[in-house]
Scaffold this active site. Structure first.
Site, PDB file in Angstrom:
ATOM      1  N   HIS A 381    -102.639 -28.917  17.810  1.00 51.21           N
ATOM      2  CA  HIS A 381    -102.646 -27.602  17.727  1.00 51.21           C
ATOM      3  C   HIS A 381    -103.103 -26.752  18.024  1.00 51.21           C
ATOM      4  O   HIS A 381    -103.127 -25.923  17.813  1.00 51.21           O
ATOM      5  CB  HIS A 381    -103.119 -27.688  16.030  1.00 51.21           C
ATOM      6  CG  HIS A 381    -101.249 -28.426  15.263  1.00 51.21           C
ATOM      7  ND1 HIS A 381    -100.289 -27.509  14.483  1.00 51.21           N
ATOM      8  CD2 HIS A 381    -101.386 -28.952  14.969  1.00 51.21           C
ATOM      9  CE1 HIS A 381     -99.409 -27.987  14.117  1.00 51.21           C
ATOM     10  NE2 HIS A 381     -99.752 -29.392  14.317  1.00 51.21           N
ATOM     11  N   LYS A 574    -106.303 -13.862   8.912  1.00 53.22           N
ATOM     12  CA  LYS A 574    -106.974 -15.183   9.807  1.00 53.22           C
ATOM     13  C   LYS A 574    -108.109 -15.679   9.645  1.00 53.22           C
ATOM     14  O   LYS A 574    -109.369 -14.888   9.113  1.00 53.22           O
ATOM     15  CB  LYS A 574    -106.453 -15.103  10.562  1.00 53.22           C
ATOM     16  CG  LYS A 574    -106.652 -13.870  11.857  1.00 53.22           C
ATOM     17  CD  LYS A 574    -105.923 -14.038  12.611  1.00 53.22           C
ATOM     18  CE  LYS A 574    -104.603 -13.564  13.161  1.00 53.22           C
ATOM     19  NZ  LYS A 574    -103.840 -13.753  13.699  1.00 53.22           N
ATOM     20  N   ARG A 575    -108.640 -16.821   9.394  1.00 51.96           N
ATOM     21  CA  ARG A 575    -109.648 -17.486   9.371  1.00 51.96           C
ATOM     22  C   ARG A 575    -110.302 -16.415  10.224  1.00 51.96           C
ATOM     23  O   ARG A 575    -110.056 -16.061  11.647  1.00 51.96           O
ATOM     24  CB  ARG A 575    -109.597 -18.809  10.184  1.00 51.96           C
ATOM     25  CG  ARG A 575    -109.894 -20.342   9.465  1.00 51.96           C
ATOM     26  CD  ARG A 575    -109.779 -22.001   9.917  1.00 51.96           C
ATOM     27  NE  ARG A 575    -108.836 -21.763  11.320  1.00 51.96           N
ATOM     28  CZ  ARG A 575    -108.608 -21.651  12.448  1.00 51.96           C
ATOM     29  NH1 ARG A 575    -110.236 -21.958  12.428  1.00 51.96           N
ATOM     30  NH2 ARG A 575    -107.505 -21.746  12.739  1.00 51.96           N
ATOM     31  N   LYS A 580    -110.421 -15.938  17.622  1.00 51.96           N
ATOM     32  CA  LYS A 580    -109.608 -14.836  16.716  1.00 51.96           C
ATOM     33  C   LYS A 580    -109.918 -13.600  16.809  1.00 51.96           C
ATOM     34  O   LYS A 580    -108.920 -12.282  16.781  1.00 51.96           O
ATOM     35  CB  LYS A 580    -109.590 -15.285  15.289  1.00 51.96           C
ATOM     36  CG  LYS A 580    -108.656 -16.595  15.637  1.00 51.96           C
ATOM     37  CD  LYS A 580    -108.508 -16.970  13.957  1.00 51.96           C
ATOM     38  CE  LYS A 580    -107.619 -18.302  13.892  1.00 51.96           C
ATOM     39  NZ  LYS A 580    -106.728 -18.227  14.141  1.00 51.96           N
ATOM     40  N   THR A 685     -99.168 -17.928  13.460  1.00 53.59           N
ATOM     41  CA  THR A 685     -97.564 -17.878  12.322  1.00 53.59           C
ATOM     42  C   THR A 685     -97.604 -17.187  11.701  1.00 53.59           C
ATOM     43  O   THR A 685     -96.665 -16.529  11.187  1.00 53.59           O
ATOM     44  CB  THR A 685     -97.632 -19.226  11.831  1.00 53.59           C
ATOM     45  OG1 THR A 685     -98.838 -20.102  10.970  1.00 53.59           O
ATOM     46  CG2 THR A 685     -97.463 -20.802  12.133  1.00 53.59           C
ATOM     47  N   LYS A 689     -94.706 -14.449  10.595  1.00 53.31           N
ATOM     48  CA  LYS A 689     -94.203 -13.495   9.348  1.00 53.31           C
ATOM     49  C   LYS A 689     -94.508 -11.928   8.910  1.00 53.31           C
ATOM     50  O   LYS A 689     -94.157 -11.423   8.264  1.00 53.31           O
ATOM     51  CB  LYS A 689     -95.538 -13.982   8.210  1.00 53.31           C
ATOM     52  CG  LYS A 689     -95.388 -15.403   7.914  1.00 53.31           C
ATOM     53  CD  LYS A 689     -96.861 -16.519   6.713  1.00 53.31           C
ATOM     54  CE  LYS A 689     -96.778 -17.606   7.907  1.00 53.31           C
ATOM     55  NZ  LYS A 689     -98.408 -18.242   7.138  1.00 53.31           N
TER      56      LYS A 689
HETATM   57  C1  GLC Z   1    -103.319 -24.244  14.121  1.00 52.96           C
HETATM   58  C2  GLC Z   1    -103.883 -23.441  15.246  1.00 52.96           C
HETATM   59  C3  GLC Z   1    -102.785 -22.216  15.435  1.00 52.96           C
HETATM   60  C4  GLC Z   1    -101.516 -22.751  14.644  1.00 52.96           C
HETATM   61  C5  GLC Z   1    -101.152 -23.780  13.546  1.00 52.96           C
HETATM   62  C6  GLC Z   1    -100.109 -23.810  12.902  1.00 52.96           C
HETATM   63  O1  GLC Z   1    -104.094 -23.399  13.300  1.00 52.96           O
HETATM   64  O2  GLC Z   1    -105.034 -23.138  15.783  1.00 52.96           O
HETATM   65  O3  GLC Z   1    -102.461 -21.030  16.672  1.00 52.96           O
HETATM   66  O4  GLC Z   1    -100.473 -22.022  14.533  1.00 52.96           O
HETATM   67  O5  GLC Z   1    -102.598 -24.778  13.592  1.00 52.96           O
HETATM   68  O6  GLC Z   1     -99.327 -25.432  14.314  1.00 52.96           O
END
Ligand code: GLC
Length: 847
Positions: A381, A574-575, A580, A685, A689
């Site tokens: 990921h 987001k975090r 980011k 993701t 959304k």
């Molecule tokens: C991690 C990544 C993000 C991705 C998520 C699910 O949080 O940083 O980019 O969408 O995993 O795969």
């Protein structure tokens, strides 16, 4: 209705015409009301005189759970008899959020529940708000796992999730004038109505100890400390199907024998309960701080606890299914079991499966290796080096001596084979091996262990998978060209559109003349032909306005800031992380503010009014992230109270971002920012959304943005910034002093330095944006490089928003182009291309 009583007991009481009777499976509102009353009376957790919203929530959840339990038992039994190949998803994180709306929505009994609650004097909308978020995750990775469970159940796939039952989830974020403070997130403060403790499912998990060699030469891990893993099952219903699968969360506990009564009676309370306290620590919190050695050890213990308990359970089920009396061939295991590792956190599943097969089941190395590597697959990921786990070899030897023997053997065999068959890789082998034996800091590289031992490795968006193949795992690709795949992430359309945005959902169903899009999201493409239709546009606009008003109310409630629903709602949630680039966003806001201040009132009145909302949690030890939260708040405090400007710009920090907050923000958003440095966000993701809810994106060519833009059309996406291929050269240029900053960038930074937003020392944060000034890596994230193109793209947003019709068309096209991003599509691909499993629907019975 028995509301507003003044006898001092309760404002709400259950009307006397609703008997407390069990009707666990009824779909009829008055019987459901009785069943809720039944739970209020006979599964009591509170004084029976109380039926306030909180009590009503628990009784309602327990009522819905009756039905879930029935389906869940039937699903289990059906899988047991059919004995299909089953997937086990191992993840250290699940961001489930609230479950009530999702449960009654998936069971398709939402309206009946709303009626039933009305009869009981409550509103469903108010009752669902009582539920605490189950925040057993940190961000996208954990929420992805939860979306996947929803799709696995909906697609009737034989698949389960395994995780840990953390007592405290991700911290609760409180914002004060000093920035962020962290508080424990006590999701189990009262109890969770959704989990079912399984006293019959308990496995021992060992730590420490040593390896004993038996007379027959076999090896056995003995002594050390043994903690019990107890299963808690959370039923996960599919949408409009009988299938209800399990999320099995492990809880750590010690046995009665571990309690030293003698010591206790002797007044040695702590040592008498030593193992109990050690067990409690394991599931105490998600992400215990790991800056200390103890913290690292605890995290490793958590990972092993998940892997060991889950694999013992999987093996037990493998043996027991079909006819538990006939011993099964181990070679059959990979055709019955698929294990998916969600990132490297559950990597220890690999040596643990090897250990169980060899030491407990008596298999030889080759056979155990064959079974293991055919069963296990791994999803990566992230490519951020700091997120690729490496564990100290000495800590591993101490905690898991048998596993270290096995890992050493896997590594030795791997290195031997590469050296003998691929002399061209000889100079690469040091970076490819699993053990990094650098004498300064010998570590185990978990990602390498995963790649070597899995049959399939996948990335989570096309660009990310390409980068894995070309870069991070390139050497392995040359050995195993077919091992690497892409599985672009997805999100569940149930939670992220159908349930969080019923207004827009109803419009979609009306125009498509079917609600099948909820399980076949590709159908959304049929909205394209109506994108110019004025009736659709006006319905679309009112649905968006309803959600903006709801969001404005929410913001007022939680921050005290009043925002104008007629302004452009621009959101980044987001975090908080430098890659980011929330800093890019806030610098843009600062520049906008400065220009608005300099304008004449007439010119100001011609601008597009904007409300910028930023939300996300910062890890307490990540200093720059903490500073970014403070900066956003400080900018907001000045801008929002500046009477000259505040009808054209507001900046709001949304506190305590979590799944439930996202469910309010996303439907009310019109523009959202996905502006990471290209190549650094594996997928993202939330971009999916937002887009699904008709929100436009300003973003870089990173992660899944690339595919979203392809699907919805380049004209409907505000693109800016360097591409992933350009990034390495741009970083080099900066090092060589070739970067020429844009004056707007300099002006924004200078404005902050001037003290316009208070006296807090922002220099260290701003220095991180300068090239090579000794602070960190010198604008490693290329905020300076991308700033001008970002501002240009923002100017295009302002222009586009002035043309309401055009904006609405773009919004409709965003939703219409989002079909690909259903987690149903993602999970179908995993099922076919990685797990090789098939649907196993529980048959609908008559009567
Ligand atoms: C991690 C990544 C993000 C991705 C998520 C699910 O949080 O940083 O980019 O969408 O995993 O795969």
């Amino acid at each position: 209705m028995g509301m507003g009583k003044t006898n001092g007991v309760s404002k709400h009481e259950i009307p006397s015409d609703i008997p407390a009777e069990a009707h666990p499976l009824s779909e009829e509102p008055s019987k459901i009301a009785s069943n809720i009353n039944y739970h209020a009376q006979f599964s009591p957790h509170f004084s029976p005189l109380k039926f306030e919203p909180e009590q009503a929530f628990y009784a309602t959840a327990e009522s819905a759970r009756d039905r879930l339990i029935k389906q869940w038992n039937e699903t289990y039994l059906h899988f047991h008899k059919s004995d299909p190949k089953q997937t086990y998803y191992l993840s250290m994180e699940y961001l489930q959020g609230r479950a009530l709306t999702n449960a009654i929505g998936n069971l398709n009994i939402q309206d009946a529940y709303a009626d039933a609650l009305n009869k009981l004097g409550h509103q469903l909308e108010e009752i669902v708000e009582q539920e605490k978020d189950a925040a057993l995750g940190n961000g996208g990775l954990g929420r992805l796992a939860s979306c996947f469970l929803d799709s696995m159940a909906t697609l009737n796939l034989p698949a389960w999730g395994y995780g840990l039952r953390y007592r405290y989830g991700l911290f609760k974020q409180r914002i004060t004038k000093d920035g962020q403070t962290e508080l424990p997130e006590d999701w189990l403060e009262k109890f969770s109505p959704w989990e079912i403790v399984r006293h019959d499912v308990v496995f021992p998990v060992r730590f420490f100890g040593h390896v004993q060699i038996n007379p027959d030469g076999s090896r056995e891990w003995v002594d050390g400390e043994v903690i019990q893993a107890l299963a808690y099952d959370v039923p996960i219903p599919g949408y409009k199907t009988k299938n209800t699968i399990s999320l099995r969360l492990w809880e750590a506990k010690a046995c009665a024998e571990d309690f030293n009564l003698f010591q206790f009676n002797d007044g040695q309370y702590e040592s008498s309960l030593q193992l109990h306290s050690s067990a409690q620590q394991i599931c105490a919190v998600l992400y215990p701080g790991d800056t200390t050695e103890n913290g690292k050890l605890l995290r490793l213990k958590q990972q092993f606890f998940l892997c060991s308990a889950s694999l013992q359970d999987i093996i037990f089920r493998f043996k027991q299914r079909k006819d538990g009396n006939i011993p099964r061939q181990w070679s059959e295991f990979p055709s019955k079991v698929a294990v998916q590792l969600n990132d490297t956190h559950p990597t220890l599943a690999i040596p643990e499966l090897m250990r169980l097969l060899m030491d407990n089941e008596g298999l030889g190395w080759d056979e155990a290796w064959d079974v293991t590597t055919r069963a296990i697959a791994y999803t990566n990921h992230t490519v951020l080096p700091e997120a690729l786990e490496k564990w100290s070899q000495s800590v591993m030897w101490k905690l898991l001596p048998r596993h270290m023997e096995i890992i050493t053997e896997i590594d030795k065999r791997f290195v031997e084979i590469v050296c003998s068959t691929r002399p061209d890789l000889e100079d690469k082998i040091n970076s490819m091996s699993i053990l990094d034996n650098n004498p300064q800091k010998p570590v185990v590289r978990m990602a390498n262990l995963c790649v070597v031992s899995s049959h399939t490795v996948n990335g989570v968006a096309q660009l990310h998978s390409d980068i894995l193949k070309a870069d991070l795992f390139a050497n392995y690709v040359s050995i195993w060209p077919t091992k690497f795949q892409n599985k672009t992430n997805g999100i569940t359309p149930r939670r992220w559109l159908r349930f969080c945005n019923p207004e827009l959902s109803n419009i979609i169903t009306k125009w498509l003349r079917t609600d099948e899009w909820v399980t076949n999201l590709d159908l959304l493409v049929n909205l394209r032909k109506f994108a110019d239709n004025e009736d659709l546009q006006s319905e679309w606009a009112s649905a968006k306005m309803a959600k903006k008003q709801r969001l404005a109310k929410y913001i007022l409630d939680v921050t005290g800031v009043s925002i104008d629903p007629n302004s452009l709602f621009d959101i980044q949630i987001k975090r908080i992380h430098e890659y980011k680039r929330q800093l890019l966003n806030i610098l843009g806001a600062v520049y906008r503010y400065k220009k608005l201040k300099e304008m004449s009132p007439e010119d100001r009145a011609k601008t597009t009014p904007r409300t910028i909302m930023i939300g996300g949690k910062a890890f307490a030890t990540y200093t720059n992230a903490i500073r970014i939260v403070k900066l956003v708040n400080d900018v907001g405090a000045v801008v929002n109270t500046d009477p000259e400007v505040n009808s054209y710009l507001k900046v709001v920090f949304v506190p305590n971002y979590n799944v439930s907050v996202a469910e309010v923000l996303i439907p009310g958003s019109e523009l959202s920012q996905h502006i990471s440095t290209a190549g650094m966000e594996a997928s993202g993701t939330s971009n999916m959304k937002f887009s699904l809810n008709g929100c436009l994106i300003i973003g870089t060519l990173d992660g899944a943005n690339v595919e979203i833009r392809e699907e919805i059309g380049a004209d409907n996406f505000f693109l800016f910034g360097a591409t992933a291929d350009e990034v390495p050269k741009l970083r080099k240029d900066r090092e060589n002093g070739l970067f020429k900053p844009d004056p707007r960038f300099e002006e924004a930074k200078q404005f902050i330095r001037s003290g316009a937003f208070g006296t807090y020392d922002y220099n260290p944060l701003l220095e991180s944006l300068e090239s090579n000034t000794g602070y960190g890596r010198g604008d490693y994230f290329l905020v300076g490089h991308d700033f001008p193109s970002y501002m240009d793209a923002q100017a295009k947003v302002d222009e586009a928003y002035k043309d309401k019709k055009k904006w609405l068309k773009m919004s409709i096209l965003s939703t219409a182009g989002s079909g690909k991003f259903s987690s149903d599509r993602t999970i179908s691909q995993y099922a076919k291309e990685i797990w090789n499993i098939e649907a196993c629907p529980v048959p609908f019975k008559r009567g």
